[in-house]
Design a protein around this motif. Structure first.
Motif, PDB file in Angstrom:
ATOM      1  N   SER A   1      -2.446   5.035   2.473  1.00  0.00           N
ATOM      2  CA  SER A   1      -3.268   3.860   2.779  1.00  0.00           C
ATOM      3  C   SER A   1      -2.802   3.209   4.079  1.00  0.00           C
ATOM      4  O   SER A   1      -3.619   2.720   4.868  1.00  0.00           O
ATOM      5  CB  SER A   1      -3.211   2.854   1.627  1.00  0.00           C
ATOM      6  N   LYS A   2      -1.493   3.203   4.306  1.00  0.00           N
ATOM      7  CA  LYS A   2      -0.985   2.650   5.566  1.00  0.00           C
ATOM      8  C   LYS A   2      -1.400   3.514   6.739  1.00  0.00           C
ATOM      9  O   LYS A   2      -1.727   3.009   7.821  1.00  0.00           O
ATOM     10  CB  LYS A   2       0.543   2.540   5.511  1.00  0.00           C
TER      11      LYS A   2
ATOM     12  N   TRP B   1      -4.107   5.314   6.878  1.00  0.00           N
ATOM     13  CA  TRP B   1      -5.532   5.096   7.078  1.00  0.00           C
ATOM     14  C   TRP B   1      -5.787   3.766   7.778  1.00  0.00           C
ATOM     15  O   TRP B   1      -6.677   3.670   8.640  1.00  0.00           O
ATOM     16  CB  TRP B   1      -6.261   5.146   5.740  1.00  0.00           C
ATOM     17  N   ARG B   2      -5.011   2.738   7.432  1.00  0.00           N
ATOM     18  CA  ARG B   2      -5.169   1.444   8.088  1.00  0.00           C
ATOM     19  C   ARG B   2      -4.861   1.557   9.582  1.00  0.00           C
ATOM     20  O   ARG B   2      -5.508   0.915  10.406  1.00  0.00           O
ATOM     21  CB  ARG B   2      -4.264   0.389   7.439  1.00  0.00           C
TER      22      ARG B   2
ATOM     23  N   GLY C   1       0.806  -1.212   0.000  1.00  0.00           N
ATOM     24  CA  GLY C   1       0.000   0.000   0.000  1.00  0.00           C
ATOM     25  C   GLY C   1       0.836   1.256   0.000  1.00  0.00           C
ATOM     26  O   GLY C   1       2.032   1.237   0.315  1.00  0.00           O
TER      27      GLY C   1
END
Length: 265
Positions: free
Chosen positions: A88-89, A91-92, A84
């Motif tokens: 994205s990381k 957000w995770r 990602g």
């Protein structure tokens, strides 16, 4: 090493040998302990009223530290392993269980400085105790317990199902036998569930109890079944935790052997 890499190394326990706490994490741990201690003490009027100003200053300091830690973890999240993009990381991490706990702690720590409603403030101050959940990131024991519970989740589900069935049957039995005799206590299955749960857990407050021979017989069955059902999950969790600790000791022993082997080369 970039600033982001340094932050990740300092904040992420897995980046350090044997999972030891770093300087930043030690500060966070002591902040959590202090914040929980102040939250508990502030519920006592004899402490809160004369030291209200000092309590507010301490709460502001705790909230600021938690906010900076949360922002630093979001900023350093791209250094975590996995596919990602950087965002994205991040957000995770934000939507992960521990990320949501961090966000909740920040909100309840700083909310009193933006909310004037006394009733809402009382609830928010009480919720500050949830900061203790942040220890799951730092405590190896808590991580091992979580892993042990996950491993034996099916066994625990079976025990919970048996307990639910026994409670439901006991409540239904007392409703059928003594519903007309004691309508306040057993006039419906939901009312009888209180007695069934208290009897199953062997607490026995004594506020409600069966008075007929048949009702007492059902009470005996529920009580004896409760003793057996309470013992089952205790043994399951104890065995799982023992296995997890044994695996941890073996992993540490192998790691030490590898370090010693490399030093002898």
């Amino acid at each position: 090493m970039t600033l982001r890499e340094r932050l990740h190394q300092q904040l992420h326990i897995g980046s350090w040998p044997n999972g030891k706490l770093t300087g930043l994490n030690i500060v966070v741990v002591w902040t959590i302990l202090a914040a929980v201690g102040v939250s508990i003490a502030a519920t006592e009027p004899l402490i809160r009223e004369p030291y209200n100003r000092e309590v507010l200053i301490a709460e502001l300091i705790f909230g600021t530290i938690f906010l900076l830690e949360y922002l630093a973890r979001i900023y350093a999240a791209p250094e975590r392993e996995g596919p990602g993009s950087d965002w994205s990381k991040r957000w995770r991490f934000v939507i992960s269980p521990i990320g949501l706990v961090d966000l909740l702690v920040v909100i309840v720590s700083l909310a009193p400085f933006f909310i004037a409603n006394a009733a809402v403030l009382r609830v928010i101050r009480l919720l500050r105790i949830v900061s203790i959940l942040k220890f799951s990131r730092f405590s190896a024991a808590m991580r091992e317990i979580a892993g042990a519970l996950k491993e034996r989740s099916y066994d625990l589900l079976v025990c919970a199902t048996l307990a639910f069935v026994l409670v439901l049957l006991g409540a239904a039995g007392l409703y059928w036998i003594e519903g007309a005799i004691q309508p306040q206590a057993f006039g419906s299955i939901p009312r009888a569930l209180w007695w069934a749960v208290i009897t199953l857990t062997t607490v026995g407050y004594g506020d409600v109890y069966p008075i007929t021979p048949a009702g007492r017989l059902i009470g005996m069955v529920v009580a004896v079944g409760g003793v057996l059902l309470v013992a089952l999950p205790t043994g399951i969790v104890a065995a799982a935790f023992s296995d997890a600790m044994q695996r941890r000791r073996e992993a540490m022993r192998k790691a030490l052997e590898e370090i010693e082997g490399n030093s002898n080369i």
